[in-house]
Write a protein that holds these residues in place. Structure first.
Motif, mmCIF file in Angstrom:
data_model
loop_
_atom_site.group_PDB
_atom_site.id
_atom_site.type_symbol
_atom_site.label_atom_id
_atom_site.label_comp_id
_atom_site.label_asym_id
_atom_site.label_seq_id
_atom_site.Cartn_x
_atom_site.Cartn_y
_atom_site.Cartn_z
ATOM 1 N N GLY A 12 0.790 -1.219 0.000
ATOM 2 C CA GLY A 12 0.000 0.000 0.000
ATOM 3 C C GLY A 12 0.821 1.268 0.000
ATOM 4 N N GLN A 13 2.102 1.159 -0.311
ATOM 5 C CA GLN A 13 2.966 2.331 -0.341
ATOM 6 C C GLN A 13 2.925 3.035 -1.692
ATOM 7 N N LYS A 14 2.484 2.329 -2.712
ATOM 8 C CA LYS A 14 2.355 2.880 -4.068
ATOM 9 C C LYS A 14 1.009 2.442 -4.630
ATOM 10 N N SER A 15 0.468 3.259 -5.501
ATOM 11 C CA SER A 15 -0.756 2.910 -6.218
ATOM 12 C C SER A 15 -0.392 2.652 -7.673
ATOM 13 N N PRO A 16 -0.753 1.487 -8.191
ATOM 14 C CA PRO A 16 -0.385 1.167 -9.573
ATOM 15 C C PRO A 16 -1.237 1.938 -10.576
ATOM 16 N N THR A 17 -0.641 2.253 -11.700
ATOM 17 C CA THR A 17 -1.396 2.839 -12.802
ATOM 18 C C THR A 17 -2.202 1.730 -13.471
ATOM 19 N N LEU A 18 -3.119 2.120 -14.338
ATOM 20 C CA LEU A 18 -3.897 1.126 -15.064
ATOM 21 C C LEU A 18 -2.979 0.244 -15.908
ATOM 22 N N ARG A 19 -1.974 0.835 -16.499
ATOM 23 C CA ARG A 19 -1.021 0.055 -17.322
ATOM 24 C C ARG A 19 -0.301 -0.985 -16.476
ATOM 25 N N VAL A 20 0.113 -0.601 -15.277
ATOM 26 C CA VAL A 20 0.779 -1.550 -14.374
ATOM 27 C C VAL A 20 -0.193 -2.658 -13.985
ATOM 28 N N MET A 21 -1.441 -2.291 -13.717
ATOM 29 C CA MET A 21 -2.434 -3.311 -13.368
ATOM 30 C C MET A 21 -2.646 -4.283 -14.520
ATOM 31 N N GLU A 22 -2.633 -3.764 -15.747
ATOM 32 C CA GLU A 22 -2.757 -4.633 -16.921
ATOM 33 C C GLU A 22 -1.586 -5.609 -16.997
ATOM 34 N N ARG A 23 -0.387 -5.092 -16.758
ATOM 35 C CA ARG A 23 0.804 -5.952 -16.814
ATOM 36 C C ARG A 23 0.766 -7.011 -15.712
ATOM 37 N N LEU A 24 0.338 -6.622 -14.515
ATOM 38 C CA LEU A 24 0.227 -7.581 -13.414
ATOM 39 C C LEU A 24 -0.807 -8.654 -13.746
ATOM 40 N N ALA A 25 -1.952 -8.229 -14.284
ATOM 41 C CA ALA A 25 -3.007 -9.180 -14.634
ATOM 42 C C ALA A 25 -2.514 -10.180 -15.680
ATOM 43 N N VAL A 26 -1.791 -9.701 -16.662
ATOM 44 C CA VAL A 26 -1.243 -10.598 -17.690
ATOM 45 C C VAL A 26 -0.294 -11.599 -17.034
ATOM 46 N N LEU A 35 -8.431 -8.735 -10.783
ATOM 47 C CA LEU A 35 -7.388 -8.149 -9.934
ATOM 48 C C LEU A 35 -7.987 -7.056 -9.042
ATOM 49 N N VAL A 36 -8.861 -6.238 -9.623
ATOM 50 C CA VAL A 36 -9.527 -5.180 -8.850
ATOM 51 C C VAL A 36 -10.422 -5.792 -7.784
ATOM 52 N N LYS A 37 -11.181 -6.824 -8.128
ATOM 53 C CA LYS A 37 -12.044 -7.494 -7.147
ATOM 54 C C LYS A 37 -11.230 -8.047 -5.982
ATOM 55 N N MET A 38 -10.092 -8.646 -6.302
ATOM 56 C CA MET A 38 -9.232 -9.201 -5.258
ATOM 57 C C MET A 38 -8.717 -8.094 -4.342
ATOM 58 N N ALA A 39 -8.322 -6.967 -4.923
ATOM 59 C CA ALA A 39 -7.816 -5.845 -4.139
ATOM 60 C C ALA A 39 -8.915 -5.283 -3.244
#
Length: 54
Positions: A12-26, A35-39
C-alpha cells in the motif's frame, strides 16, 4: 517490473497505474477486473480486521 515496486504496491505504499495493473493481470493470467475485485476484497478484510481490534 522491479520486485521492490511490486512490494510497494502490495504494502500500500504505491498505487499502480492502469497500465501496471494490466501488466500484473497478464503476469497472473487473470483479467484486470478480477485483480480489482481481489484488491477490494483484501481492503474490506483489512477494514474489518481493524474494526475488530478496536
Amino acid at each position: 517490473m522491479h520486485w521492490v515496486y511490486i512490494s510497494h504496491i502490495e504494502n500500500g505504499q504505491k498505487s499502480p497505474t492502469l497500465r501496471v495493473m494490466e501488466r500484473l493481470a497478464v503476469g497472473l493470467r487473470i483479467e484486470v477486473s478480477e485483480l480489482v475485485k481481489m484488491a477490494e476484497q483484501i481492503q474490506a478484510e483489512e477494514v474489518m480486521r481493524q474494526k475488530s481490534n478496536q
